[in-house]
Design an enzyme around this catalytic site. Structure first.
Site, PDB file in Angstrom:
ATOM      1  CE  LYS A 288     -22.184  47.641   1.153  1.00 46.58           C
ATOM      2  NZ  LYS A 288     -22.846  47.139   2.356  1.00 46.58           N
TER       3      LYS A 288
HETATM    4  N1  GLU Z   1     -24.945  49.280   4.466  1.00 43.60           N
HETATM    5  C1  GLU Z   1     -25.600  48.509   5.478  1.00 43.60           C
HETATM    6  C2  GLU Z   1     -25.053  47.108   5.512  1.00 43.60           C
HETATM    7  O1  GLU Z   1     -23.949  46.853   5.076  1.00 43.60           O
HETATM    8  C3  GLU Z   1     -27.123  48.583   5.366  1.00 43.60           C
HETATM    9  C4  GLU Z   1     -27.706  48.059   4.110  1.00 43.60           C
HETATM   10  C5  GLU Z   1     -29.196  48.335   3.972  1.00 43.60           C
HETATM   11  O2  GLU Z   1     -29.790  48.852   4.897  1.00 43.60           O
HETATM   12  O3  GLU Z   1     -29.730  48.001   2.914  1.00 43.60           O
HETATM   13  O4  GLU Z   1     -25.658  46.200   6.038  1.00 43.60           O
END
Ligand code: GLU
Length: 410
Positions: free
Chosen positions: A102
């Site tokens: 992240k």
């Molecule tokens: N930001 C989204 C989540 O927290 C999607 C992450 C992604 O698709 O890699 O799950």
């Protein structure tokens, strides 16, 4: 307790149930790599603008790091760590071949012009391009980042590494993105709710829903509940709340939001305070905004019997305990909002194969994976007599631990 400590509390609980031992628990808690960079650009007015960029790579035992990038003033290393860790368990739960990552920028995108947003995005890629890649770490949209931002990431990465659309997911459909990706998190929230209600002999039709947050996730979820005969009785966004006990006209509200960039001014309901939306009477409450929305200060006043966490980390551990004592069921974030990363995986597969899937295939595969993750978590919760969050962590940790041990940790 900060959010990272909260997540680690859940990891600790699951690790004890699985009897993994203290040293292995530490391996599962610690992020594998943390990158923190300065991101500076020249603003449209000629001034220098500086913000901080982060990418935390939590665990890749099951595959490349995967997870969103958010642009928000609350972004910091602690938040990125927390959310990267949640991605590790989320990808394991829906059994996509990725680990957890992240990141983001601590900027307020509302203060930036379109050109400035593009420049900070490209600068962030310049700073972190050597640690991301289609088989290393694959970013995606999150709070305040969208398909356009993903397109800039793809383009900037291509300048340095050649054409590689699989470096990022959530791209525009006309530019190597996938059908169904934008609605995927909301659709997954719908499937998880449907599955839980089915397992308890209930159905969506006739139930009332409150949705806190009307961005990408909340608005799509609202539409799916509405289409299935549910009544969406209250919603909120950053500016305020809206209530209508007979059920809001969701399609018309979505049109209003597209036109006016918010729910304010919609004539099909009464305005209420943003924070009161969580406390409205309903069958199902869907927090779909930022973290820490449900705390020990409001948990006792929540009137829903079921909470489905569309946002990441919306409930604090103290609130969790209050809700559990009151018999409120919580479908945890790492299960409820896993539809987004699941369709991100389908997008990645399509990029790698250079073959496009149609929307029916995407929806069918998403439903299959969400159903199987839900029934696994519900079964573990019943068998071990634990709440759904603990069960979800037990399943996620079990899979990551098994992969790590089989690969070998030297
Ligand atoms: N930001 C989204 C989540 O927290 C999607 C992450 C992604 O698709 O890699 O799950």
């Amino acid at each position: 307790m900060n959010p990272f400590e909260a997540t680690n509390l859940y990891i600790g609980r699951a690790s004890k149930i699985l009897d993994l031992g203290d040293r292995f628990e530490r391996y599962l808690i610690e992020p594998e790599r943390e990158v923190s960079v300065q991101v500076s650009i020249t603003r449209d007015n000629g001034h220098v603008y500086t913000c901080r960029g982060f990418r935390v790579q939590h665990n890749n035992a099951r595959g490349p790091y995967k997870g969103g990038l958010r642009f928000h003033p609350t972004v910091d290393i602690d938040e990125a760590r927390t959310l990267a860790s949640l991605m590790t368990w989320k990808t394991a739960l829906v059994d996509v071949p990725f680990g957890g990552g992240k990141g983001g920028l601590d900027c307020d995108p509302k203060e930036l012009s379109e050109g400035e947003r593009e420049r900070v995005t490209r600068k962030l890629v310049e700073r972190i391009h050597d640690v991301i890649g289609p088989h290393a770490d694959i970013p995606a949209p999150d709070v305040n980042t969208d398909a356009q931002v993903m397109a800039w990431i793809m383009d900037e990465y291509a300048k340095l590494h050649g054409f590689s659309p699989a470096v990022v997911t959530g791209k525009p459909v006309h530019l190597h993105g996938s059908e169904g990706r934008e609605a995927a998190t909301g659709r997954g929230v719908f499937f998880a709710t449907e599955e839980y209600l089915r397992s308890t002999d209930q159905e969506i039709s006739g139930k009332s829903f409150v949705i806190q947050g009307f961005g990408n996730v909340g608005s799509h979820a609202a539409r799916f509940f509405h289409d299935a005969g549910g009544r969406v009785v209250a919603v909120s966004d950053v500016a305020g709340g809206l209530v209508n006990g007979d059920g809001l006209d969701v399609p018309r509200l979505i049109e209003h939001v597209a036109e006016h960039r918010g729910i304010a001014g919609f004539d099909g309901g009464d305005s209420i305070d943003r924070d009161d939306v969580l406390l409205q009477p309903c069958d199902v409450l869907i927090p779909a905004a930022l973290g820490n929305a449900i705390t020990d200060e409001n948990a006792a006043d929540i009137r829903a019997r079921l909470i489905v966490e569309a946002a990441n980390a919306p409930t604090t551990p103290a609130a969790d305990e209050i809700l559990a004592a009151r018999g409120v069921t919580v479908i945890p974030d790492i299960l409820a909002n896993a539809g987004g990363v699941t369709v991100s995986y389908f997008e990645w597969v399509q990029n790698v194969q250079q073959f496009r899937w149609d929307i029916d295939r995407i929806d069918a595969e998403l439903r299959k994976r969400m159903r199987s993750a839900c029934s696994k978590v519900f079964e573990v919760a019943r068998r071990r007599e634990v709440d759904l969050r603990t069960a979800a962590f037990v399943v996620g940790l079990g899979r990551v631990a098994k992969a790590a041990v089989t690969r070998g940790i030297q």
